[in-house]
Structure formats: structure tokens, C-alpha cells
Scaffold this motif. Structure first.
Motif, short mmCIF file in Angstrom:
data_model
loop_
_atom_site.label_atom_id
_atom_site.label_comp_id
_atom_site.label_asym_id
_atom_site.label_seq_id
_atom_site.Cartn_x
_atom_site.Cartn_y
_atom_site.Cartn_z
N SER A 1 20.00 -88.50 -49.72
CA SER A 1 21.40 -88.74 -49.34
C SER A 1 21.64 -88.20 -47.93
O SER A 1 20.83 -87.46 -47.37
CB SER A 1 22.34 -88.05 -50.32
N HIS B 1 15.05 -93.49 -48.36
CA HIS B 1 15.83 -94.19 -49.37
C HIS B 1 16.21 -93.24 -50.51
O HIS B 1 17.28 -93.39 -51.11
CB HIS B 1 15.04 -95.38 -49.91
N ALA B 2 15.35 -92.27 -50.80
CA ALA B 2 15.58 -91.34 -51.91
C ALA B 2 16.46 -90.16 -51.53
O ALA B 2 16.79 -89.33 -52.37
CB ALA B 2 14.24 -90.82 -52.44
N SER C 1 10.72 -89.82 -55.72
CA SER C 1 11.76 -90.02 -56.73
C SER C 1 13.14 -89.80 -56.10
O SER C 1 13.29 -88.99 -55.17
CB SER C 1 11.57 -89.06 -57.90
N PRO C 2 14.17 -90.48 -56.60
CA PRO C 2 15.52 -90.30 -56.06
C PRO C 2 15.97 -88.84 -56.14
O PRO C 2 15.68 -88.14 -57.11
CB PRO C 2 16.38 -91.19 -56.96
N SER C 3 16.66 -88.38 -55.09
CA SER C 3 17.24 -87.02 -55.03
C SER C 3 16.18 -85.93 -55.19
O SER C 3 16.48 -84.85 -55.67
CB SER C 3 18.33 -86.87 -56.10
#
Length: 424
Positions: free
Chosen positions: A54, A51-52, A151-153
Motif C-alpha cells: 500500500s 502491487h502487494a 503475498s499481499p500486505s
């Protein structure tokens, strides 16, 4: 450490789901997972990871899950769950699941004096099998546990950091306050780390071996970035909580910049002053066309036990006018003229114009800083904005508790000689 480990020559693997990528990747994310009495968070960890990330980030990485438990029912159910929930990632060769076994496992021959000793040895054996399988899949290896929230990205943050550190020596880069999750290695170092794990497998906690491994390869202090990219997820059993206590990120609070003067050889733009870069407000120091070798130096009025340093450049909104290539040095012992320090040590390069790192000190070294220096590494045209230099210092109460600094233990070998043998 440079010799092939005999145990690994007898290692066997089964691919339980998916297949390795056909081309070498930039990053392998390695997760070792076993059955836990309190339940598993492996699926939640994988959900968070994907989910984190791309689509572009997934193209440059591969996720390897090593299942270390031998229970056939648990293995079958876990593989089924992963295959159903993450079918698209398996089909895209972004994820695969393996099981490895060491022939002549040291665990079969050891009598452990404590339950923790057995857990430590199992952990090192499982990590060794995981790293051995992953060592040729990519240029870098990210270790993660099976109970982590991402954490995202996080992948892009790691990639940018690796690019900034490319010209500097490092062994392990730490992107989390957790003992294992968030540690990045050169894949070329994994064979030596595996041998190190299996050489000192009995009873020694794995995280202490990691700190000693850095020391042997001439990284004398941890390299720890903020903010953390990985966080603990879920609960542990009573035994696991005793042997592997949940780590919490150190709480620093607000920076407390001690009094200092700021000097620079860069020409100010209009009425800008170097001190503006150090005052904790909205002011900033601006200059035009910095050249390679230019520097801005904070000279503390009195030496301080600094625990964290952040350097922010560029505009706050869009990051314009940031320092494109730069590094931060920590200085000790002010010269008589009061304009520089006699000795500097690298804290780290700026990443996207910024740096935020915890400060560690070598054993038996001076543990009070006198200078913090920002150095321009490449000439750039147009403005440069040094927005803020933030400093956190240790209070006397924290110093008594020994809250900062790393730990090291003796393995009965001489570090200097071991480092020389490694060729570093």
C-alpha cells in the motif's frame, strides 16, 4: 567478524537509476540480480512487490536493486526497463538501482573445483555488496531474490511481527520456506554478516553460512513463520537448479493434536473449560480480565516430536477478545505432580493475538515436547478468548527421512567462544 572487511574498503558503487531516500526508513528490501540464461524474472518480482504494498507501507520502506552482471548491454536494457515501468516509485525515492564492485575480488584469485562453488562465491560477494550499501538505510533489512512472488500486505505482516519480537532476542526472522527470500535482519548485524560471507566464501553454500551466523549470535534454532509470504517464481537453468534446488514449503496437512490435559490459573467464564482451547472444533476457552503472568498449559500424555504449533485467540470473524500481549513456551520433562514441565524454551510472542510457527530443536537436545504453554504478558480488561491451540507431530516415517530440523556444519571454530566475542 567485528573488523571491517578489507575488500569492502575497496568497494565502489554506481547509482544507475533513482537515488537513496533522504531519511532513514524502517525497512530496506534488498534484491541482487544478474543475467540468467533462462531469462529474467526481476521485473515480475518488482511488479509483485509494489502491487502487494500500500501507499502507507511504501512510505516506510525502500527497495534497493543491486545489478551484479557486468554485461553493458544487459545493464543498459535492465536499467531502462526498470526506469520506464517503475518511474513513479523511482521519483518517490521508493526504488533505486545500483551496481557495486569489490576491488581485489576473491573470485579473481580462486580456482574452483566445481561450477557450484563458483556460483556460491559469486552469490555471497553480490549479497555482501548489496548489504554493505544498504546497511545504513533503515533499521531492518529484508533479503529477496529476483524470482519471487509476494503475498499481499507482506510489509504490514513483517512490521507487526517485528513489533511483537522487539523485546526478544533474534538474529534472522524467516517469512518463507525459500532459502534466502523472506529473511529479515537487523541492519546493525549486516556488517558482521558481510565479513562472515567473505571470510568463508569458497565453495560453502550461502544458506549454510546463514544458519551458522545465527548460531554464532546465540539464536540456536530457526524462527520460521506460517504462512509463507514469498514464493518461487519462474524457472532456473540446469546448473542453477543443481546448485540451488527450488525449495518447497513443508506440507503439514491438518493438525493432529495428541491427547493431553489442559490446566490454567485463569478463571473460566460461565461453563467454559480449559480443554476447549485444545479440542479441534468450534469450542473455545473464555476468561475475564486476565492478568500478567496468567498461563494456560497443555500437558501431553506422552512426549511428542512436535513440528509446528499454532495458537489462535480472539473471535474468528473480527478478532475481538484476543490476547493483546502474550508468548508461547515449549516445555520438556513433566514434573512428578504432572502439572508443569521442568524446563521451558521460547517459541515466540503472539502477533495480533496469534502465533503459527515451525518448531526446531537444538542439536543434541531433547527432541520431544511435553508441554505447550500460553503466557499472558500484560494485564488486560475484558474477555479473553483462546480459540484453538493446534499441534502437528512428526510421524515415524518422517522421522526416518529426517524431514524436520535444521542443518549445521563445522567451520573449524568453536561456536561458544565466537558468540562470546560477538558480545551476545
Amino acid at each position: 567478524m567485528q573488523k571491517n572487511c578489507p575488500l569492502l574498503e575497496q568497494a565502489t558503487y554506481r547509482i544507475l537509476a533513482g537515488a537513496p531516500p533522504k531519511a532513514k526508513k524502517l525497512l530496506t528490501v534488498g534484491i541482487s540480480s544478474a543475467q540468467h540464461s533462462h531469462g529474467s524474472y526481476l521485473l515480475d518480482t518488482l511488479k509483485s512487490l509494489f502491487h502487494a504494498s500500500s501507499l502507507h507501507e511504501l512510505e516506510t520502506m525502500v527497495v534497493v536493486v543491486h545489478l551484479s552482471d557486468q554485461d553493458p548491454a544487459w545493464l543498459s536494457q535492465t536499467v531502462t526497463n526498470i526506469s520506464v515501468l517503475f518511474a513513479s516509485h523511482i521519483e518517490a525515492h521508493n526504488l533505486f538501482v545500483v551496481q557495486g564492485l569489490l576491488g581485489g575480488s576473491p573470485l579473481q584469485k580462486e580456482n574452483f573445483s566445481s561450477p557450484c562453488g563458483e556460483l556460491y562465491s559469486r552469490q555471497k560477494e553480490n549479497y555482501a555488496l548489496l548489504m554493505n550499501f544498504a546497511s545504513k538505510l533503515s533499521d531492518y533489512f529484508l533479503l529477496m531474490e529476483d524470482h519471487v512472488r509476494c503475498s499481499p500486505s507482506f510489509v504490514s505482516t513483517i512490521y507487526r511481527t517485528l513489533a511483537a519480537w522487539k523485546e526478544f532476542h533474534w538474529v534472522i526472522l524467516e517469512f518463507s520456506g525459500l532459502r534466502f527470500s523472506g529473511k529479515v535482519f537487523h541492519s546493525s548485524d549486516l556488517p558482521r554478516l558481510i565479513s562472515f560471507f567473505l571470510l568463508f566464501h569458497k565453495g560453502i553454500p550461502t544458506h549454510l553460512l546463514l544458519s551458522q551466523f545465527c548460531f554464532l549470535l546465540a539464536q540456536n534454532v530457526p524462527i520460521h513463520f506460517f504462512p509463507s509470504l514469498f514464493h518461487h517464481l519462474g524457472n532456473k537453468s540446469e546448473l542453477e537448479d543443481t546448485c540451488f534446488p527450488v525449495e518447497k514449503d513443508k506440507v503439514f496437512g491438518e493438525p493432529d493434536n495428541p491427547t493431553a490435559i489442559v490446566l490454567t490459573d485463569m478463571l473460566p467464564l460461565m461453563n467454559s473449560r480449559p480443554q476447549y482451547a485444545y479440542i479441534l472444533n468450534e469450542d473455545a476457552y473464555s476468561t475475564l480480565d486476565p492478568v500478567k503472568g496468567n498461563q494456560l498449559t497443555v500437558i501431553l500424555d506422552t512426549p511428542q516430536k512436535v513440528t509446528r504449533v499454532a495458537v489462535l485467540t480472539g473471535s474468528k470473524e473480527k478478532g475481538m477478545f484476543r490476547l493483546q500481549q502474550g508468548k508461547v513456551l515449549l516445555g520438556f520433562n513433566v514434573l512428578e505432580n504432572g502439572e508443569h514441565c521442568t524446563h521451558y524454551a521460547l517459541l515466540g510472542p503472539l502477533v495480533d493475538g496469534n502465533l503459527d510457527q515451525r518448531v526446531f530443536y537444538e542439536e543434541d537436545s531433547v527432541k520431544e515436547l511435553s508441554c505447550i504453554q500460553v503466557v499472558v504478558l500484560a494485564t488486560q480488561e475484558w474477555w479473553l478468548l483462546i480459540r484453538q491451540i493446534r499441534v502437528w507431530t512428526e510421524t515415524e516415517e518422517e522421522d526416518v527421512r529426517g524431514s524436520s530440523g535444521g542443518s549445521r556444519f563445522s567451520l573449524g571454530i568453536e561456536p561458544t567462544k565466537a558468540a562470546n566475542k560477538s558480545g551476545t
